[in-house]
Design a protein around this motif. Structure first.
Motif, PDB file in Angstrom:
ATOM      1  N   UNK A   9      67.968   8.218  22.581  1.00  0.00           N
ATOM      2  CA  UNK A   9      66.899   9.169  22.313  1.00  0.00           C
ATOM      3  C   UNK A   9      65.670   8.472  21.726  1.00  0.00           C
ATOM      4  N   UNK A  10      65.881   7.536  20.829  1.00  0.00           N
ATOM      5  CA  UNK A  10      64.769   6.781  20.234  1.00  0.00           C
ATOM      6  C   UNK A  10      64.074   5.933  21.296  1.00  0.00           C
ATOM      7  N   UNK A  11      64.835   5.332  22.183  1.00  0.00           N
ATOM      8  CA  UNK A  11      64.244   4.533  23.259  1.00  0.00           C
ATOM      9  C   UNK A  11      63.406   5.407  24.187  1.00  0.00           C
ATOM     10  N   UNK A  16      58.031   7.179  26.121  1.00  0.00           N
ATOM     11  CA  UNK A  16      57.070   8.257  26.335  1.00  0.00           C
ATOM     12  C   UNK A  16      55.787   7.997  25.550  1.00  0.00           C
ATOM     13  N   UNK A  17      55.913   7.545  24.318  1.00  0.00           N
ATOM     14  CA  UNK A  17      54.726   7.211  23.524  1.00  0.00           C
ATOM     15  C   UNK A  17      53.926   6.083  24.161  1.00  0.00           C
ATOM     16  N   UNK A  18      54.605   5.089  24.702  1.00  0.00           N
ATOM     17  CA  UNK A  18      53.900   3.991  25.366  1.00  0.00           C
ATOM     18  C   UNK A  18      53.188   4.449  26.630  1.00  0.00           C
ATOM     19  N   UNK A  19      53.833   5.321  27.399  1.00  0.00           N
ATOM     20  CA  UNK A  19      53.232   5.770  28.660  1.00  0.00           C
ATOM     21  C   UNK A  19      52.048   6.707  28.450  1.00  0.00           C
ATOM     22  N   UNK A  27      48.311  17.513  24.130  1.00  0.00           N
ATOM     23  CA  UNK A  27      47.775  18.166  25.328  1.00  0.00           C
ATOM     24  C   UNK A  27      48.861  18.375  26.377  1.00  0.00           C
ATOM     25  N   UNK A  28      49.728  17.378  26.516  1.00  0.00           N
ATOM     26  CA  UNK A  28      50.834  17.484  27.462  1.00  0.00           C
ATOM     27  C   UNK A  28      51.775  18.625  27.068  1.00  0.00           C
ATOM     28  N   UNK A  29      52.106  18.713  25.792  1.00  0.00           N
ATOM     29  CA  UNK A  29      52.993  19.782  25.312  1.00  0.00           C
ATOM     30  C   UNK A  29      52.336  21.151  25.474  1.00  0.00           C
TER      31      UNK A  29
END
Length: 93
Positions: A9-11, A16-19, A27-29
């Motif tokens: 889950x952490x990975x 997702x944060x990197x992408x 905004x995505x949420x």
């Protein structure tokens, strides 16, 4: 199917944060929430229409004549959608 543990889950969150970056995540949420809300209201409206069709099929001939002679009305989904986009929180920024 294997269970997802804390490390996986952490990975996933890190990738997702990197992408997308931290600035794009709200905004995505928000857009996903809007899409889910619209989808939910459309499904609810379709169920409502199906129930109305089932009731009108079981109606007596007198009730069917009254239904047929009633003036055509705008569907609720079109009115709800127009109202949805008029709200300030749903305006594009």
């Amino acid at each position: 199917m294997p269970n997802i543990g804390w490390t996986e889950l952490i990975i996933i969150v890190f990738v997702v944060l990197l992408l997308f970056g931290a600035n794009k995540l709200p905004d995505l949420a928000r857009s996903m929430g809007r899409s889910a809300r619209i989808f939910k209201s459309e499904v609810k409206e379709m169920r409502h229409e199906d129930e109305a069709d089932g009731q009108s099929a079981a109606a007596t001939p007198t009730q069917q004549r009254q239904i047929e002679s009633a003036p055509a009305q705008e569907t609720r989904s079109a009115a709800q959608e127009a109202d949805f986009w008029d709200r300030p929180e749903n305006q594009p920024r």
